[in-house]
Design a protein around this motif. Structure first.
Motif, PDB file in Angstrom:
ATOM      1  N   CYS A 175       0.809  -1.228   0.000  1.00 50.88           N
ATOM      2  CA  CYS A 175       0.000   0.000   0.000  1.00 50.88           C
ATOM      3  C   CYS A 175       0.848   1.287   0.000  1.00 50.88           C
ATOM      4  N   TRP A 181      -6.790   6.075  -1.362  1.00 50.17           N
ATOM      5  CA  TRP A 181      -6.762   5.947   0.114  1.00 50.17           C
ATOM      6  C   TRP A 181      -5.751   6.936   0.644  1.00 50.17           C
ATOM      7  N   GLU A 183      -3.923   7.521   3.136  1.00 49.91           N
ATOM      8  CA  GLU A 183      -3.149   7.098   4.313  1.00 49.91           C
ATOM      9  C   GLU A 183      -1.741   6.767   3.843  1.00 49.91           C
ATOM     10  N   GLY A 185       1.268   4.570   3.291  1.00 46.45           N
ATOM     11  CA  GLY A 185       1.407   3.111   3.320  1.00 46.45           C
ATOM     12  C   GLY A 185       2.855   2.687   3.254  1.00 46.45           C
ATOM     13  N   GLY A 189       3.936   2.608   6.953  1.00 45.93           N
ATOM     14  CA  GLY A 189       2.553   3.091   7.094  1.00 45.93           C
ATOM     15  C   GLY A 189       1.561   1.964   7.291  1.00 45.93           C
ATOM     16  N   LYS A 190       0.324   2.186   6.766  1.00 49.01           N
ATOM     17  CA  LYS A 190      -0.738   1.196   6.958  1.00 49.01           C
ATOM     18  C   LYS A 190      -0.972   0.392   5.683  1.00 49.01           C
ATOM     19  N   GLN A 191      -1.523  -0.814   5.864  1.00 48.45           N
ATOM     20  CA  GLN A 191      -1.892  -1.659   4.733  1.00 48.45           C
ATOM     21  C   GLN A 191      -3.404  -1.872   4.797  1.00 48.45           C
ATOM     22  N   GLU A 195      -5.823  -3.462   7.815  1.00 53.22           N
ATOM     23  CA  GLU A 195      -6.750  -2.572   8.512  1.00 53.22           C
ATOM     24  C   GLU A 195      -8.188  -3.075   8.453  1.00 53.22           C
ATOM     25  N   LYS A 203      -1.354  -9.770   9.250  1.00 53.33           N
ATOM     26  CA  LYS A 203      -0.497  -8.955  10.118  1.00 53.33           C
ATOM     27  C   LYS A 203       0.690  -8.442   9.318  1.00 53.33           C
TER      28      LYS A 203
END
Ligand code: SF4
Ligand code: SF4
Length: 234
Positions: A175, A181, A183, A185, A189-191, A195, A203
């Motif tokens: 991501c 999105w 955010e 990644g 960052g976030k995936q 999420e 994980k």
């Protein structure tokens, strides 16, 4: 061009720990260079080249997974702007002829230490993105849609897929580049799949999983409460 040049300088050596590299002999490196891999490598001394390992990986627990496919839909949505299972960079496959716990598999990109997809790419579109934690990713503009990466992935189902509409290959970028999105990644960052999974069956980790077989990537993410729900703890 400047970036590429810097990869071969002494300064670059100081920026990365040697433990972070898979070292390759000169012969392997030169052979791989024909396929466009050389720009992604970092040259150490005496003709030894190295591929930097990814700074992030996805782990999954297939016993925890409920098969809802939210992860696939989220992956497609954040990258392509549509919920399309054919455009997901993670695959959840259910076999209705099998029973728990072998009725379901999750196939995530392994961000391999020796990425066959990258070695196969003739244009260098599939490259190591050093700005985003060394993820193995595709530069869409440079992809010619030859599907060499799709064919080269040694896993089933293949972790690189093909977007028929765009005539480009796709693969998990953790991501790092999600136009739909807002955010950050990548490994820092976030995936989206992590999420969105309602049961925590995916994980993110920074530790390099064991590469041989599946056990480094398919792990036990179950806590105590899972036994009460009737799931095995092991
Ligand atoms: S980390 Fe991002 S790109 Fe990779 S499978 Fe999950 S949602 Fe898709
Ligand atoms: S979102 Fe989670 S529970 Fe749903 S299919 Fe994906 S891994 Fe399985």
């Amino acid at each position: 061009m400047k970036d590429q040049k810097n990869r071969h300088t002494g300064k670059e050596k100081a920026d990365f720990s040697r433990r972070d590299f898979l070292k390759l002999s000169k012969n392997i490196a030169v052979g791989a260079g024909v396929a466009g891999i050389l720009p992604s490598m970092i040259w150490l001394e005496d003709g030894v080249a190295a591929i930097p390992v990814s700074e992030g990986y996805l782990l999954v627990d297939t016993k925890k997974c409920q098969g809802c496919m939210s992860c696939m839909l989220a992956c497609s949505l954040v990258h392509e702007g549509e919920e399309n299972l054919s455009l997901a960079r993670i695959q959840v496959v259910q076999n209705s002829f099998e029973r728990f716990p072998v009725d379901l598999t999750i196939s995530q990109c392994r961000q391999c230490t020796e990425p066959a997809c990258m070695e196969a790419c003739p244009t260098g579109a599939l490259h190591i993105d050093t700005k985003h934690g060394n993820i193995r990713t595709i530069n869409e503009e440079e992809c010619i849609g030859c599907m060499e990466c799709v064919k080269a992935c040694p896993f089933m189902p293949g972790r690189a897929i093909y977007n028929d509409k765009k005539e480009k290959a796709l693969k998990c970028d953790l991501c790092a580049d999600t136009p739909y999105w807002d955010e950050p990644g990548g490994p820092g960052g976030k995936q989206a799949c992590v999420e969105v999974c309602p049961v925590g069956a995916i994980k993110f980790t920074k530790d390099v999983p064991k590469q041989k077989g599946d056990e480094g990537y398919v792990v036990n993410l179950r806590g105590r409460s899972w036994r009460r729900l009737g799931y095995p703890r092991r």
